[in-house]
Motif scaffolding. Structure first.
Motif, PDB file in Angstrom:
ATOM      1  N   UNK A  77       1.289  72.639 105.038  1.00 57.25           N
ATOM      2  CA  UNK A  77       0.843  73.993 105.266  1.00 57.25           C
ATOM      3  C   UNK A  77       1.719  74.194 106.917  1.00 57.25           C
ATOM      4  N   UNK A  78       2.052  75.336 106.860  1.00 57.24           N
ATOM      5  CA  UNK A  78       2.670  75.793 108.219  1.00 57.24           C
ATOM      6  C   UNK A  78       2.583  77.284 108.366  1.00 57.24           C
ATOM      7  N   UNK A  79       3.340  77.837 109.427  1.00 53.64           N
ATOM      8  CA  UNK A  79       3.386  79.234 109.766  1.00 53.64           C
ATOM      9  C   UNK A  79       4.851  79.509 109.615  1.00 53.64           C
ATOM     10  N   UNK A  80       5.008  81.056 109.191  1.00 48.37           N
ATOM     11  CA  UNK A  80       6.351  81.434 109.249  1.00 48.37           C
ATOM     12  C   UNK A  80       6.690  81.789 110.782  1.00 48.37           C
ATOM     13  N   UNK A  81       7.838  80.983 111.217  1.00 48.77           N
ATOM     14  CA  UNK A  81       8.564  81.124 112.538  1.00 48.77           C
ATOM     15  C   UNK A  81       9.338  82.648 112.561  1.00 48.77           C
ATOM     16  N   UNK A  82      10.159  82.842 111.617  1.00 46.23           N
ATOM     17  CA  UNK A  82      10.856  83.877 111.326  1.00 46.23           C
ATOM     18  C   UNK A  82      11.474  83.944 109.998  1.00 46.23           C
ATOM     19  N   UNK A  83      11.891  85.089 109.494  1.00 42.85           N
ATOM     20  CA  UNK A  83      12.444  85.427 108.122  1.00 42.85           C
ATOM     21  C   UNK A  83      13.494  86.262 107.943  1.00 42.85           C
ATOM     22  N   UNK A  84      14.177  86.253 106.696  1.00 46.00           N
ATOM     23  CA  UNK A  84      15.194  87.125 106.276  1.00 46.00           C
ATOM     24  C   UNK A  84      15.209  87.377 104.983  1.00 46.00           C
ATOM     25  N   UNK A  85      15.515  88.592 104.396  1.00 46.08           N
ATOM     26  CA  UNK A  85      15.541  89.163 103.144  1.00 46.08           C
ATOM     27  C   UNK A  85      16.925  88.867 102.645  1.00 46.08           C
ATOM     28  N   UNK A  86      17.125  88.422 101.694  1.00 46.00           N
ATOM     29  CA  UNK A  86      18.477  88.212 101.144  1.00 46.00           C
ATOM     30  C   UNK A  86      18.663  88.902  99.821  1.00 46.00           C
ATOM     31  N   UNK A  87      19.684  90.118  99.864  1.00 45.94           N
ATOM     32  CA  UNK A  87      19.857  90.838  99.001  1.00 45.94           C
ATOM     33  C   UNK A  87      21.102  90.248  97.893  1.00 45.94           C
ATOM     34  N   UNK A  88      21.579  89.359  98.435  1.00 47.61           N
ATOM     35  CA  UNK A  88      22.752  88.593  97.686  1.00 47.61           C
ATOM     36  C   UNK A  88      22.638  87.364  97.766  1.00 47.61           C
ATOM     37  N   UNK A  89      22.977  86.305  97.033  1.00 48.57           N
ATOM     38  CA  UNK A  89      22.746  84.835  97.177  1.00 48.57           C
ATOM     39  C   UNK A  89      23.901  84.138  96.118  1.00 48.57           C
ATOM     40  N   UNK A  90      23.899  82.832  96.616  1.00 49.74           N
ATOM     41  CA  UNK A  90      25.011  82.137  95.371  1.00 49.74           C
ATOM     42  C   UNK A  90      24.329  82.223  94.113  1.00 49.74           C
ATOM     43  N   UNK A  91      25.461  81.849  93.224  1.00 49.11           N
ATOM     44  CA  UNK A  91      24.986  81.907  91.775  1.00 49.11           C
ATOM     45  C   UNK A  91      23.517  81.626  91.586  1.00 49.11           C
ATOM     46  N   UNK A  92      22.968  80.330  91.877  1.00 49.42           N
ATOM     47  CA  UNK A  92      21.802  79.958  91.517  1.00 49.42           C
ATOM     48  C   UNK A  92      20.556  80.844  91.910  1.00 49.42           C
ATOM     49  N   UNK A  93      21.029  81.766  92.913  1.00 50.57           N
ATOM     50  CA  UNK A  93      19.592  82.758  93.395  1.00 50.57           C
ATOM     51  C   UNK A  93      19.989  84.165  92.955  1.00 50.57           C
ATOM     52  N   UNK A  94      20.872  84.303  92.152  1.00 46.66           N
ATOM     53  CA  UNK A  94      21.252  85.834  91.936  1.00 46.66           C
ATOM     54  C   UNK A  94      20.094  86.597  91.126  1.00 46.66           C
ATOM     55  N   UNK A  95      19.862  85.707  90.170  1.00 43.34           N
ATOM     56  CA  UNK A  95      18.322  86.366  89.220  1.00 43.34           C
ATOM     57  C   UNK A  95      17.165  86.644  90.185  1.00 43.34           C
ATOM     58  N   UNK A  96      17.068  86.013  91.496  1.00 47.55           N
ATOM     59  CA  UNK A  96      16.037  85.967  92.354  1.00 47.55           C
ATOM     60  C   UNK A  96      16.202  87.209  93.428  1.00 47.55           C
ATOM     61  N   UNK A  97      17.376  87.747  93.593  1.00 46.27           N
ATOM     62  CA  UNK A  97      17.352  88.429  94.491  1.00 46.27           C
ATOM     63  C   UNK A  97      16.630  89.872  94.361  1.00 46.27           C
ATOM     64  N   UNK A  98      16.138  90.374  95.487  1.00 46.51           N
ATOM     65  CA  UNK A  98      16.053  89.849  96.867  1.00 46.51           C
ATOM     66  C   UNK A  98      15.191  88.722  96.791  1.00 46.51           C
ATOM     67  N   UNK A  99      15.352  87.968  97.831  1.00 48.33           N
ATOM     68  CA  UNK A  99      14.368  86.847  98.023  1.00 48.33           C
ATOM     69  C   UNK A  99      14.285  86.715  99.625  1.00 48.33           C
ATOM     70  N   UNK A 100      13.377  85.806 100.033  1.00 54.83           N
ATOM     71  CA  UNK A 100      13.061  85.699 101.461  1.00 54.83           C
ATOM     72  C   UNK A 100      13.238  84.334 101.787  1.00 54.83           C
ATOM     73  N   UNK A 101      13.898  84.122 102.926  1.00 54.58           N
ATOM     74  CA  UNK A 101      14.271  82.810 103.368  1.00 54.58           C
ATOM     75  C   UNK A 101      13.434  82.801 104.884  1.00 54.58           C
ATOM     76  N   UNK A 102      12.642  81.520 104.795  1.00 51.37           N
ATOM     77  CA  UNK A 102      11.682  81.399 106.328  1.00 51.37           C
ATOM     78  C   UNK A 102      12.289  80.276 106.841  1.00 51.37           C
ATOM     79  N   UNK A 103      11.937  80.230 108.064  1.00 56.62           N
ATOM     80  CA  UNK A 103      11.989  79.054 108.844  1.00 56.62           C
ATOM     81  C   UNK A 103      10.406  78.576 109.111  1.00 56.62           C
ATOM     82  N   UNK A 104       9.901  77.559 108.708  1.00 57.19           N
ATOM     83  CA  UNK A 104       8.667  77.118 108.700  1.00 57.19           C
ATOM     84  C   UNK A 104       8.380  76.351 109.994  1.00 57.19           C
ATOM     85  N   UNK A 105       7.348  76.605 110.794  1.00 56.26           N
ATOM     86  CA  UNK A 105       6.761  75.665 111.946  1.00 56.26           C
ATOM     87  C   UNK A 105       5.723  74.872 111.500  1.00 56.26           C
TER      88      UNK A 105
END
Length: 154
Positions: A77-105
């Motif tokens: 368990x942790x906490x979100x330090x910061x995040x960004x929403x990705x509306x485009x990603x590499x081939x492996x992530x295209x079907x999941x867009x938009x997705x959220x990347x987080x930095x976890x503390x």
């Protein structure tokens, strides 16, 4: 002579759709325990054997003092330090867009861990939110074998 903005010979630009496929063979070398840990539902970071600096991602040597590090199990368990929403990603992530990347503390770690947040619309994500690690049932030995979800969905 072709004028700026015109198409040569009155022909539309040629667009070719071409499949690209390649197999890679690589080694995780000294980071192998991290990926094996994911298959066991564990997050392994590293801690300096000299100064005690703790890394949420593996390091063979401390970036603060240069001493070797030892494996260190992180909390799930942790906490979100910061995040960004990705509306485009590499081939492996295209079907999941938009997705959220987080930095976890993590409590007890001096650095952050980059991962995806699942199970929450991007517009509801907030800094400081508690999150919990989840692991792939069928591991692929990739960093995508771990992701985070809101901890309050327990």
């Amino acid at each position: 002579m072709r004028e700026k903005g015109t198409i040569l010979y009155g022909i539309d630009p040629l667009v070719i759709h071409d499949h690209y496929d390649i197999d890679y063979r690589h080694s995780y070398a000294q980071d192998s325990p991290f990926f094996i840990g994911l298959t066991k539902g564990k997050l392994l970071g590293s801690r300096c054997t000299a100064c005690g600096y703790s890394y949420a991602t593996p390091r063979a040597h401390c970036m603060e003092c240069g001493a070797p590090t030892a494996w260190n199990e992180l909390p799930l368990t942790g906490r979100i330090h910061t995040f960004t929403t990705c509306h485009y990603g590499g081939e492996a992530f295209l079907k999941d867009t938009p997705f959220t990347l987080i930095l976890v503390e993590f409590d007890g770690a001096d650095t952050l861990f980059l991962s995806r947040l699942k199970g929450m619309p991007p517009d509801e994500v907030r800094i400081g939110m508690p999150v919990i690690a989840r692991f792939a049932r069928t591991p692929s030995f990739k960093v995508t074998d771990v992701w985070f979800e809101p901890a309050d969905k327990e």
